[in-house]
Design a protein around this motif. Sequence first.
Motif, PDB file in Angstrom:
ATOM      1  N   ALA A 153      33.038 -74.754  18.605  1.00 27.18           N
ATOM      2  CA  ALA A 153      34.183 -73.853  18.755  1.00 27.18           C
ATOM      3  C   ALA A 153      34.121 -72.731  17.721  1.00 27.18           C
ATOM      4  O   ALA A 153      34.310 -71.546  18.038  1.00 27.18           O
ATOM      5  CB  ALA A 153      35.480 -74.639  18.605  1.00 27.18           C
ATOM      6  N   PHE A 154      33.820 -73.106  16.487  1.00 29.33           N
ATOM      7  CA  PHE A 154      33.713 -72.138  15.395  1.00 29.33           C
ATOM      8  C   PHE A 154      32.603 -71.120  15.680  1.00 29.33           C
ATOM      9  O   PHE A 154      32.766 -69.912  15.457  1.00 29.33           O
ATOM     10  CB  PHE A 154      33.426 -72.922  14.095  1.00 29.33           C
ATOM     11  N   TYR A 155      31.493 -71.599  16.195  1.00 33.11           N
ATOM     12  CA  TYR A 155      30.383 -70.702  16.567  1.00 33.11           C
ATOM     13  C   TYR A 155      30.837 -69.675  17.609  1.00 33.11           C
ATOM     14  O   TYR A 155      30.588 -68.473  17.473  1.00 33.11           O
ATOM     15  CB  TYR A 155      29.218 -71.536  17.112  1.00 33.11           C
ATOM     16  N   LEU A 156      31.533 -70.156  18.636  1.00 37.59           N
ATOM     17  CA  LEU A 156      31.959 -69.252  19.718  1.00 37.59           C
ATOM     18  C   LEU A 156      32.882 -68.150  19.198  1.00 37.59           C
ATOM     19  O   LEU A 156      32.883 -67.036  19.703  1.00 37.59           O
ATOM     20  CB  LEU A 156      32.662 -70.042  20.827  1.00 37.59           C
ATOM     21  N   ALA A 157      33.667 -68.482  18.180  1.00 39.69           N
ATOM     22  CA  ALA A 157      34.635 -67.511  17.667  1.00 39.69           C
ATOM     23  C   ALA A 157      34.039 -66.575  16.616  1.00 39.69           C
ATOM     24  O   ALA A 157      34.694 -65.606  16.204  1.00 39.69           O
ATOM     25  CB  ALA A 157      35.831 -68.249  17.067  1.00 39.69           C
ATOM     26  N   THR A 158      32.799 -66.868  16.151  1.00 39.61           N
ATOM     27  CA  THR A 158      32.189 -66.026  15.105  1.00 39.61           C
ATOM     28  C   THR A 158      30.836 -65.482  15.580  1.00 39.61           C
ATOM     29  O   THR A 158      30.810 -64.534  16.358  1.00 39.61           O
ATOM     30  CB  THR A 158      32.063 -66.820  13.780  1.00 39.61           C
ATOM     31  N   LEU A 159      29.743 -66.103  15.151  1.00 36.77           N
ATOM     32  CA  LEU A 159      28.425 -65.545  15.495  1.00 36.77           C
ATOM     33  C   LEU A 159      28.164 -65.549  16.999  1.00 36.77           C
ATOM     34  O   LEU A 159      27.576 -64.604  17.541  1.00 36.77           O
ATOM     35  CB  LEU A 159      27.305 -66.305  14.765  1.00 36.77           C
ATOM     36  N   GLY A 160      28.613 -66.595  17.679  1.00 37.49           N
ATOM     37  CA  GLY A 160      28.419 -66.666  19.134  1.00 37.49           C
ATOM     38  C   GLY A 160      29.168 -65.540  19.832  1.00 37.49           C
ATOM     39  O   GLY A 160      28.663 -64.933  20.785  1.00 37.49           O
ATOM     40  N   GLY A 161      30.383 -65.267  19.353  1.00 39.37           N
ATOM     41  CA  GLY A 161      31.161 -64.151  19.905  1.00 39.37           C
ATOM     42  C   GLY A 161      30.451 -62.833  19.662  1.00 39.37           C
ATOM     43  O   GLY A 161      30.358 -61.981  20.561  1.00 39.37           O
ATOM     44  N   ALA A 162      29.926 -62.673  18.449  1.00 41.47           N
ATOM     45  CA  ALA A 162      29.189 -61.444  18.113  1.00 41.47           C
ATOM     46  C   ALA A 162      27.971 -61.296  19.034  1.00 41.47           C
ATOM     47  O   ALA A 162      27.702 -60.212  19.570  1.00 41.47           O
ATOM     48  CB  ALA A 162      28.756 -61.482  16.651  1.00 41.47           C
ATOM     49  N   HIS A 163      27.266 -62.393  19.233  1.00 41.31           N
ATOM     50  CA  HIS A 163      26.083 -62.387  20.092  1.00 41.31           C
ATOM     51  C   HIS A 163      26.476 -62.043  21.526  1.00 41.31           C
ATOM     52  O   HIS A 163      25.803 -61.253  22.207  1.00 41.31           O
ATOM     53  CB  HIS A 163      25.427 -63.769  20.023  1.00 41.31           C
ATOM     54  N   SER A 164      27.589 -62.600  21.973  1.00 39.84           N
ATOM     55  CA  SER A 164      28.015 -62.359  23.353  1.00 39.84           C
ATOM     56  C   SER A 164      28.345 -60.886  23.579  1.00 39.84           C
ATOM     57  O   SER A 164      28.258 -60.387  24.695  1.00 39.84           O
ATOM     58  CB  SER A 164      29.214 -63.246  23.721  1.00 39.84           C
ATOM     59  N   LEU A 165      28.733 -60.190  22.502  1.00 35.30           N
ATOM     60  CA  LEU A 165      29.029 -58.749  22.612  1.00 35.30           C
ATOM     61  C   LEU A 165      27.842 -57.873  22.194  1.00 35.30           C
ATOM     62  O   LEU A 165      27.973 -56.650  22.104  1.00 35.30           O
ATOM     63  CB  LEU A 165      30.241 -58.392  21.741  1.00 35.30           C
ATOM     64  N   GLY A 166      26.709 -58.505  21.901  1.00 37.24           N
ATOM     65  CA  GLY A 166      25.535 -57.727  21.489  1.00 37.24           C
ATOM     66  C   GLY A 166      25.691 -57.130  20.094  1.00 37.24           C
ATOM     67  O   GLY A 166      25.046 -56.143  19.748  1.00 37.24           O
ATOM     68  N   LEU A 167      26.549 -57.743  19.268  1.00 36.91           N
ATOM     69  CA  LEU A 167      26.823 -57.194  17.941  1.00 36.91           C
ATOM     70  C   LEU A 167      26.336 -58.101  16.815  1.00 36.91           C
ATOM     71  O   LEU A 167      26.698 -57.904  15.658  1.00 36.91           O
ATOM     72  CB  LEU A 167      28.341 -56.968  17.773  1.00 36.91           C
ATOM     73  N   ASP A 168      25.518 -59.113  17.145  1.00 37.93           N
ATOM     74  CA  ASP A 168      25.177 -60.100  16.127  1.00 37.93           C
ATOM     75  C   ASP A 168      24.251 -59.569  15.041  1.00 37.93           C
ATOM     76  O   ASP A 168      24.080 -60.218  14.018  1.00 37.93           O
ATOM     77  CB  ASP A 168      24.598 -61.378  16.758  1.00 37.93           C
ATOM     78  N   SER A 169      23.680 -58.393  15.213  1.00 31.78           N
ATOM     79  CA  SER A 169      22.920 -57.862  14.081  1.00 31.78           C
ATOM     80  C   SER A 169      23.833 -57.117  13.097  1.00 31.78           C
ATOM     81  O   SER A 169      23.393 -56.731  12.019  1.00 31.78           O
ATOM     82  CB  SER A 169      21.773 -56.966  14.550  1.00 31.78           C
ATOM     83  N   TYR A 170      25.097 -56.936  13.470  1.00 30.97           N
ATOM     84  CA  TYR A 170      26.050 -56.248  12.575  1.00 30.97           C
ATOM     85  C   TYR A 170      27.076 -57.185  11.961  1.00 30.97           C
ATOM     86  O   TYR A 170      27.491 -56.998  10.816  1.00 30.97           O
ATOM     87  CB  TYR A 170      26.822 -55.165  13.350  1.00 30.97           C
ATOM     88  N   ILE A 171      27.574 -58.121  12.752  1.00 26.17           N
ATOM     89  CA  ILE A 171      28.684 -58.978  12.318  1.00 26.17           C
ATOM     90  C   ILE A 171      28.414 -60.426  12.736  1.00 26.17           C
ATOM     91  O   ILE A 171      27.453 -60.709  13.442  1.00 26.17           O
ATOM     92  CB  ILE A 171      30.034 -58.511  12.931  1.00 26.17           C
ATOM     93  N   GLY A 172      29.289 -61.331  12.284  1.00 25.81           N
ATOM     94  CA  GLY A 172      29.228 -62.708  12.771  1.00 25.81           C
ATOM     95  C   GLY A 172      28.857 -63.729  11.721  1.00 25.81           C
ATOM     96  O   GLY A 172      29.110 -64.921  11.906  1.00 25.81           O
TER      97      GLY A 172
END
Length: 438
Positions: A358-377
């Motif tokens: 759950a924590f992953y989905l709300a942080t790095l996983g969420g960032a990845h899902s938006l294509g933003l994981d190289s900036y945030i997460g």
Amino acid sequence: MTGVQNLKAVRGNFLDVTRTISHPEEIESALRFIEDGLLLISEGKVVWFGSWEEGKSRIPETIRVRDYRGKLIVPGFIDTHIHYPQSEMVGAYGEQLLEWLNKHTFPTERRYKDPEYAREMASFFLKQLLRNGTTTALVFGTVHPESANALFEAASNINMRMIAGKVMMDRNAPEWLLDDAESSYLESKALIERWHKNRRLLYAITPRFAPTSTPEQLAMAQRLRQEYPDTWVHTHLCENKDEIAWVKELFPERKNYLDVYHHYGLTGKNSVFAHCIHLEEEEWDCLHDTDSTIAFCPTSNLYLGSGLFNLQKAWRKKIKVGIGTDIGAGTTFNMLQTLNEAYKVMQLQGYRLSAYEAFYLATLGGAHSLGLDSYIGNFDIGKEADFVVLEPTATPLQQLRYDNSVSLMDKLFVMITLGDDRSIYRTYIDGQLVYERT
Ligand SMILES: [Zn+2]
């Protein structure tokens, strides 16, 4: 650390996820917990991260350390689906999707033509995000460009990383809330030119959902995407059975609901489809094959009686998923409460959603899902310094339950189950303190 501008030092217990995962079983090996850690920030970015002991000598004497020992510091939460012009109608009684739109949503959204009203509500909306620890969101405006301008201006003031767009909607809604194919194209284009990649802001081409766009308008959305291939697409998909039947009536030539969007080139990386509850097998496959994203909105899905999203199947199909609050069909801005409901949605389907997943989905996983994981997460060096200081014992019940927790997993799970906006002690965006709980 010498030669670094405006250094900030933050001390406390840190938790983040170090890499994206393709199966929940991988989560424990990707987790990083630093008890008594140190985060160094300069110019809004992480410049050093590790243990206090290892890092303390890097702090110049003139720097005040922000000491949050006893708290838990995590990356800012990422809300992958939310409507800012629906804050004032959360908890509208009694309807399912299509009636709810007509009875409650459209009359509310009408108000956003007034730029002053839009500004007032944009400010309210952002404050709600911050007091709930959400530092990035993918946001629906209304059909009025004024709504998007007001939101982008407010987010720009605190240099927030946000993706938003004006709704494209040229049929099947009251006339006073419609644009047309041409005006929706021109207005979206002007907003993209003004806001996309303006500081940390990004633009999402935002057809409300297939039933409220003519084929001409969807073709215009396609044209926008072709002209601006690095923008996002944000819409709804397969939320409600009546909605799906209606799409099939309106687009009999298409194989299924998703095929409407796919036909107009609106699937793909950085295309985000909210809900996806009643997908046909071909739709699951199309989401995977096009690298599209699903926004799972548990409080909304329960509130409107839409159904239960099958997260387990999304993992199996290797489709990226983020969590959305979907205000105002969702009932909270708070990500902890939203994850709590996600847990229950999965319980009803015989799947145990772990606290870490759950924590992953709300942080790095969420960032990845938006294509933003190289900036945030997460707290990797070079990432943008958006984070939240959580108070695990904000209420007497939380304190009691926390004292009876032995493992980190248990403590985190209790925070998800019992937490709310009182759990958000501080919120930082771009390295700046933007919310303090009083
Ligand atoms: Zn929505």
